[in-house]
Design a protein around this motif. Structure first.
Motif, PDB file in Angstrom:
ATOM      1  N   ASP A 214       0.827  -1.212   0.000  1.00 33.35           N
ATOM      2  CA  ASP A 214       0.000   0.000   0.000  1.00 33.35           C
ATOM      3  C   ASP A 214       0.859   1.258   0.000  1.00 33.35           C
ATOM      4  OD1 ASP A 214      -2.345  -1.392  -0.074  1.00 33.35           O
ATOM      5  OD2 ASP A 214      -2.733  -1.279   2.076  1.00 33.35           O
ATOM      6  N   LEU A 217       2.198   1.806  -3.545  1.00 33.69           N
ATOM      7  CA  LEU A 217       1.177   2.292  -4.462  1.00 33.69           C
ATOM      8  C   LEU A 217       0.744   3.713  -4.110  1.00 33.69           C
ATOM      9  CD1 LEU A 217      -0.920  -0.975  -4.822  1.00 33.69           C
ATOM     10  CD2 LEU A 217       0.468   0.118  -6.580  1.00 33.69           C
ATOM     11  N   HIS A 448      -5.309  -0.443  -7.949  1.00 33.69           N
ATOM     12  CA  HIS A 448      -5.320  -0.228  -6.502  1.00 33.69           C
ATOM     13  C   HIS A 448      -6.385   0.800  -6.116  1.00 33.69           C
ATOM     14  CE1 HIS A 448      -3.888   0.144  -2.397  1.00 33.69           C
ATOM     15  NE2 HIS A 448      -3.708   1.453  -2.566  1.00 33.69           N
ATOM     16  N   GLN A 449      -6.489   1.888  -6.870  1.00 32.57           N
ATOM     17  CA  GLN A 449      -7.463   2.937  -6.565  1.00 32.57           C
ATOM     18  C   GLN A 449      -8.890   2.425  -6.694  1.00 32.57           C
ATOM     19  OE1 GLN A 449      -6.245   6.094  -9.207  1.00 32.57           O
ATOM     20  NE2 GLN A 449      -5.049   7.113  -7.624  1.00 32.57           N
ATOM     21  N   LEU A 453      -6.736  -4.206  -6.467  1.00 35.43           N
ATOM     22  CA  LEU A 453      -5.402  -4.697  -6.162  1.00 35.43           C
ATOM     23  C   LEU A 453      -5.040  -4.262  -4.765  1.00 35.43           C
ATOM     24  CD1 LEU A 453      -2.796  -6.053  -7.310  1.00 35.43           C
ATOM     25  CD2 LEU A 453      -2.004  -3.759  -7.894  1.00 35.43           C
ATOM     26  N   ARG A 454      -4.657  -5.197  -3.932  1.00 33.62           N
ATOM     27  CA  ARG A 454      -4.286  -4.891  -2.545  1.00 33.62           C
ATOM     28  C   ARG A 454      -2.895  -5.354  -2.244  1.00 33.62           C
ATOM     29  NH1 ARG A 454      -7.523  -0.946  -0.847  1.00 33.62           N
ATOM     30  NH2 ARG A 454      -9.696  -1.400  -1.319  1.00 33.62           N
TER      31      ARG A 454
END
Length: 454
Positions: A214, A217, A448-449, A453-454
């Protein structure tokens, strides 16, 4: 048309300050500090700097290449480089993104103007509950935010209507040094407070246990947001570069200025926050709710100093917002001027009126008017979500694919090396980054946003 032969920036300093002004804005002074606070401090900064080098600067150079080679507004520049066809869509999407951001960004800039005013008349004092209530009442007020939105867009119009050299360049040469001076003054005052060393340590002593996916990203996303990539600003400004402008040097210098301002913003905020025992991870409310309280508490024994620092801080915010608004406004102004074949003044006035309308609706959607919330989000939040989490990654991704895989490498090399007058020793690294690293990084940000996707 009179501007087929495009005006260029008048000096190398003008190029750097104007384009840096586009990148340096609330993304640095507002978003970067709270993102740093939420993502581990020093480790986030380290990853952010790497992301600027590996993602931000190559993407910036790509937009510079399109803008200077296309010699037109962002939409037409992509069309000129591509020779027409579907790739022109990237430019139109970039213009639309810049226009939409101008509308809601002006609302936030208007809040900054209101805080300048209340700081000037000495009303920015009170308890933590007061600051929370004040911001809530301001953001949901039907009149004051709209008034200041119109004022700051009017100020932007007065700059843009004077053109590239007499408007944007002159204003940047005045505002950017002023912004740096204000920033340094507040940094020194903040770092001299008791226990300020804890905030400095938070910024520069990395805790590697806080590194995770996290954080990576978040740093990638912040680099993208902070450097004004994919908003049409860089491409539009590059269309005013001369053929002698070293695109790589300009991008590196702007990246350095952008990062230095962001880190100085952290030095301005965290030493003061730690001095009064406040958490560094206050989130987006850091600027408008937490920081006024910080300044009141930190300089409680010196109320005059606290008043001055608070006023200077919000003047700094307003300046940062205005430098970015100039570039965003210019994206749409150049588009309407060239596509509608009208004068700069008419195009700038058209953009100002339209963005005032957009800004008004965005402001009213925050609570002043019922019925402007859709699927749980206000119109303001929808503009922020659609532009920041959908349009920006898509435009950035497609720009990299366009430059890396579609545009002939000879054209790219000619622009990169100023037609062979520069050595271009980093050209192959640049092409590798644009073809492979940047698209993948932007794709990860995008997924991710969207929570995929984590």
């Amino acid at each position: 048309m009179s501007e087929l032969k495009r005006t260029n920036f008048g000096s190398r300093l003008g190029v750097i300050l104007a384009t840096a002004g586009s990148a340096v804005g609330l993304g640095n002074v507002w978003r970067f500090p709270y993102m740093t606070g939420e993502n581990g401090g020093a480790v986030f900064i380290m990853i952010y700097v790497v992301c600027v080098l590996l993602l931000g600067i190559p993407c910036m150079i790509s937009e510079f290449i399109v803008g200077r080679h296309g010699q037109a507004n962002t939409a037409r520049a992509f069309s000129n480089v591509a020779g027409g066809g579907p790739w022109s869509f990237i430019g139109y999407m970039g213009v639309l993104t810049g226009f939409l951001i101008t509308g809601y960004y002006a609302v936030v800039a208007g809040w900054c103007m209101q805080y300048v005013w209340v700081s000037l008349i000495g009303q920015m004092q009170g308890s933590p509950e007061y600051f929370q209530t004040y911001f809530t009442e301001l953001s949901t007020d039907p009149v004051r935010p709209v008034f200041w939105t119109v004022i700051i867009l009017g100020m932007t119009y007065l700059i843009i209507e004077h053109g590239v050299r007499d408007g944007i360049e002159k204003a940047s040469k005045m505002m950017m040094p002023t912004l740096f001076i204000l920033l340094l003054v507040i940094v020194v005052a903040s770092c001299l407070l008791p226990n300020a060393e804890k905030g400095i340590e938070f910024l520069f002593k990395p805790d590697f246990s806080k590194i995770n996916g996290d954080v990576f990203l978040a740093a990638l996303g912040q680099a993208f947001y902070s450097m004004s990539i994919a908003m049409g600003c860089l491409c539009t400004y590059a269309s005013y570069f001369s053929k002698h402008t070293n695109l790589t040097n300009a991008a590196v210098q702007i990246g350095v200025i952008d990062s230095v301002v962001a880190i100085l913003a952290g030095l301005m905020i965290f030493p003061a926050a730690f001095s009064v025992g406040l958490s560094p991870d206050s989130g987006p409310s850091l600027i408008f709710i937490t920081l006024p309280n910080v300044f009141t508490q930190a300089f409680g024994s010196m109320p005059v100093v606290g008043y001055a620092i608070s006023l200077l801080f919000f003047v700094l915010l307003a300046l940062a917002a205005l430098t970015s608004l100039m570039s965003l406004h210019e994206v749409s102004t150049a588009f309407f001027q060239e596509e509608l074949v009208i004068t700069r003044k008419k195009a700038a006035l058209l953009v100002t009126v339209l963005t005032c309308v957009v800004g008004t609706f965005c402001s009213l959607s925050l609570g002043a008017v019922d019925g402007m919330v859709f699927f749980g989000k206000s119109l303001f939040d929808w503009f922020d979500f659609v532009t920041g989490q959908i349009f920006l990654p898509i435009v950035g991704f497609l720009t990299c694919i366009f430059i890396g895989w579609f545009v002939p490498h000879k054209l790219v090399r000619d622009e990169f090396t100023n037609w062979g007058t520069l050595k271009g020793r980093f050209f192959h690294l640049y092409i590798f980054l644009v073809k492979y690293v940047c698209p993948l990084a932007i794709l990860f940000i995008f997924l991710h946003q969207l929570g995929l996707l984590r």
